[in-house]
Scaffold this active site. Structure first.
Site, PDB file in Angstrom:
ATOM      1  N   ASP A  66     -10.489   0.865 -24.302  1.00 15.26           N
ATOM      2  CA  ASP A  66     -10.817   0.812 -22.877  1.00 15.26           C
ATOM      3  C   ASP A  66     -10.727   2.179 -22.222  1.00 15.26           C
ATOM      4  OD1 ASP A  66     -11.176  -1.911 -22.633  1.00 15.26           O
ATOM      5  OD2 ASP A  66      -9.043  -2.298 -22.342  1.00 15.26           O
TER       6      ASP A  66
ATOM      7  N   ARG B   1      -3.380  -8.867 -20.307  1.00 19.06           N
ATOM      8  CA  ARG B   1      -4.316  -8.599 -21.408  1.00 19.06           C
ATOM      9  C   ARG B   1      -3.755  -7.599 -22.430  1.00 19.06           C
ATOM     10  NH1 ARG B   1      -7.678  -4.328 -20.945  1.00 19.06           N
ATOM     11  NH2 ARG B   1      -9.554  -5.208 -21.839  1.00 19.06           N
TER      12      ARG B   1
ATOM     13  N   GLU C 175       2.614  -7.602   8.422  1.00 19.28           N
ATOM     14  CA  GLU C 175       2.858  -6.154   8.319  1.00 19.28           C
ATOM     15  C   GLU C 175       3.796  -5.828   7.155  1.00 19.28           C
ATOM     16  OE1 GLU C 175       1.116  -3.892   9.821  1.00 19.28           O
ATOM     17  OE2 GLU C 175       0.090  -5.548  10.790  1.00 19.28           O
TER      18      GLU C 175
ATOM     19  N   PRO D 167       0.824  -1.220   0.000  1.00 15.73           N
ATOM     20  CA  PRO D 167       0.000   0.000   0.000  1.00 15.73           C
ATOM     21  C   PRO D 167       0.854   1.266   0.000  1.00 15.73           C
ATOM     22  CG  PRO D 167      -0.204  -1.171   2.101  1.00 15.73           C
ATOM     23  CD  PRO D 167       0.572  -2.051   1.192  1.00 15.73           C
TER      24      PRO D 167
HETATM   25  N1  SAM Z   1       1.677  -2.573   7.320  1.00 18.27           N
HETATM   26  C1  SAM Z   1       1.553  -2.402   5.903  1.00 18.27           C
HETATM   27  C2  SAM Z   1       1.376  -0.930   5.577  1.00 18.27           C
HETATM   28  O1  SAM Z   1       0.638  -0.245   6.292  1.00 18.27           O
HETATM   29  O2  SAM Z   1       1.922  -0.495   4.554  1.00 18.27           O
HETATM   30  C3  SAM Z   1       0.376  -3.180   5.362  1.00 18.27           C
HETATM   31  C4  SAM Z   1       0.639  -4.609   5.210  1.00 18.27           C
HETATM   32  S1  SAM Z   1      -0.702  -5.468   4.459  1.00 18.27           S
HETATM   33  C5  SAM Z   1      -1.672  -5.901   5.859  1.00 18.27           C
HETATM   34  C6  SAM Z   1       0.000  -6.989   3.969  1.00 18.27           C
HETATM   35  C7  SAM Z   1       0.422  -7.072   2.535  1.00 18.27           C
HETATM   36  O3  SAM Z   1      -0.695  -6.855   1.700  1.00 18.27           O
HETATM   37  C8  SAM Z   1       1.451  -6.070   2.063  1.00 18.27           C
HETATM   38  O4  SAM Z   1       2.753  -6.464   2.377  1.00 18.27           O
HETATM   39  C9  SAM Z   1       1.220  -6.062   0.574  1.00 18.27           C
HETATM   40  O5  SAM Z   1       1.869  -7.155  -0.047  1.00 18.27           O
HETATM   41  C10 SAM Z   1      -0.286  -6.291   0.456  1.00 18.27           C
HETATM   42  N2  SAM Z   1      -1.079  -5.079   0.246  1.00 18.27           N
HETATM   43  C11 SAM Z   1      -1.956  -4.526   1.092  1.00 18.27           C
HETATM   44  N3  SAM Z   1      -2.555  -3.460   0.560  1.00 18.27           N
HETATM   45  C12 SAM Z   1      -2.070  -3.305  -0.689  1.00 18.27           C
HETATM   46  C13 SAM Z   1      -2.301  -2.374  -1.735  1.00 18.27           C
HETATM   47  N4  SAM Z   1      -3.147  -1.360  -1.589  1.00 18.27           N
HETATM   48  N5  SAM Z   1      -1.621  -2.521  -2.879  1.00 18.27           N
HETATM   49  C14 SAM Z   1      -0.738  -3.542  -3.024  1.00 18.27           C
HETATM   50  N6  SAM Z   1      -0.483  -4.451  -2.069  1.00 18.27           N
HETATM   51  C15 SAM Z   1      -1.129  -4.347  -0.902  1.00 18.27           C
END
Ligand code: SAM
Length: 260
Positions: A172, A157, A115, A88
Site C-alpha cells: 500500500d 486491516r 464542542e 481535530p
Molecule cells: N471545538 C472542537 C475543536 O475546534 O477542536 C471541535 C469539535 S468537533 C465539532 C466535534 C467532535 O468531532 C470532536 O470532539 C471530535 O470527536 C470530532 N472531530 C472533529 N474533527 C475531527 C478530526 N479532524 N479528527 C478527529 N476527530 C474529529
C-alpha cells in the site's frame, strides 16, 4: 483485538458489520463492542452536554457520563486498554500510528460531539490507562464517529488474518519497504485494452524484476506529483538505501520540482 466504542450514535457504526471488518468479527479476530453514552446519564432527558465555562458558542460534553462510561467499560480488566480520543486538536493519524495501534490488544474509542469533551475526562482516564488524542486531518467534523470509523478500519486491516492477502498491506501507499512513506502507483486489471487505453506492456511481460522496478518508479512519479514533501524526505533520509535507477529517477524528479 478488542475495540470498545463509546458514542451517542451507536447506529452510526452499522458499516462495521460489512466487508473485511464484518468478516473479521465473525471469525473472532475482532471483538467490537458498541456503547451508548446516554446509558450512563441519570436525568429524564439523558443529557450529555452543557454550556461551556467561560462562555462562548456551542455545548461541551459533560464529564460525568464519560467518567462512568469509561469506568464501566474498563471495570475488572487485568490490563487497561489504550484510550483513543479523536479530536481535530490531536496528533495526526498516520499509517505508522495505525501500525502501532494494531499491536495493542484492546482499544477504547471515545466519540466526541458538540464542542468536544470536558478536558477533565482524558486527564482522569490518564490516571488509569494510556490516552492519546488523534486527529484524522486538518479539518473539523461534526463528531468523532466518522473519525472512529477511519481509525478502526485502518487498524483492523493490519491485523493478521483480516486481509485475504497480507502482502497487499505491504504494498500500500505509505507502507512499502525501503520506499516506505511513498504513494502507491497506478494499478490495472483485465481487460488489457479498454476504451483505447492499454495496460503498460511491462505488466504483461512476466518479468517480475522489471515489474517491481516499474512500480517503484511509478510510485516515485506519483509522489512527486501529489506529495512532493514526501519525496524530499526520502531524498534527505534514505537516498543511500535506494537502487541506482530509483536514485537517478528521484534526483531527476527533484530537479523538476518547482523551487528546487
Ligand atoms: N471545538 C472542537 C475543536 O475546534 O477542536 C471541535 C469539535 S468537533 C465539532 C466535534 C467532535 O468531532 C470532536 O470532539 C471530535 O470527536 C470530532 N472531530 C472533529 N474533527 C475531527 C478530526 N479532524 N479528527 C478527529 N476527530 C474529529
Amino acid at each position: 483485538m478488542r475495540i470498545d466504542i463509546i458514542t451517542i450514535f451507536p447506529d452510526y457504526f452499522a458499516p462495521l458489520e460489512l466487508s473485511l471488518i464484518g468478516k473479521a468479527r465473525a471469525a473472532g479476530i475482532l471483538d467490537i463492542r458498541l456503547h451508548d453514552l446516554r446509558s450512563w446519564t441519570h436525568d429524564r432527558h439523558s443529557t450529555v452536554d452543557d454550556t461551556p465555562y467561560g462562555g462562548g458558542p456551542g455545548m461541551v460534553m459533560k464529564p460525568q457520563p464519560w467518567g462512568e462510561a469509561l469506568d464501566s467499560v474498563t471495570a475488572g480488566a487485568d490490563a487497561p486498554p489504550r484510550l483513543v480520543l479523536p479530536t481535530p486538536s490531536g496528533t495526526p493519524f498516520t499509517q505508522e500510528h495505525a501500525k502501532r495501534l494494531s499491536r495493542e490488544p484492546w482499544l477504547v474509542l471515545a466519540c466526541g460531539r458538540y464542542e468536544g469533551v470536558d478536558a477533565r475526562v482524558p486527564a482522569d482516564a490518564e490516571r488509569r490507562m494510556p490516552v492519546e488524542e488523534v486527529s484524522i486531518g486538518d479539518y473539523v467534523l461534526a463528531g468523532g464517529e466518522s473519525a472512529t470509523l477511519v481509525i478502526v478500519e485502518t487498524v483492523s486491516r493490519l491485523l493478521p488474518g483480516v486481509l485475504g492477502n497480507a502482502e497487499s498491506a505491504v504494498q500500500d501507499s505509505f507502507a512499502s519497504g525501503a520506499m516506505e512513506n511513498l504513494l502507491e502507483g497506478p494499478v490495472y486489471t483485465k481487460p488489457a485494452q479498454w476504451r483505447g487505453q492499454e495496460v503498460p506492456p511491462v505488466l504483461l511481460s512476466g518479468d517480475h524484476g522489471a515489474v517491481d522496478r516499474w512500480r517503484r518508479h511509478e510510485a516515485l512519479r506519483k509522489t512527486a506529483r501529489n506529495r512532493p514533501e514526501l519525496l524530499r524526505e526520502l531524498a534527505a533520509r534514505r537516498m543511500d538505501e535506494l537502487e541506482r535507477s530509483d536514485r537517478e529517477l528521484l534526483l531527476e524528479l527533484l530537479e523538476q520540482m518547482p523551487g528546487e
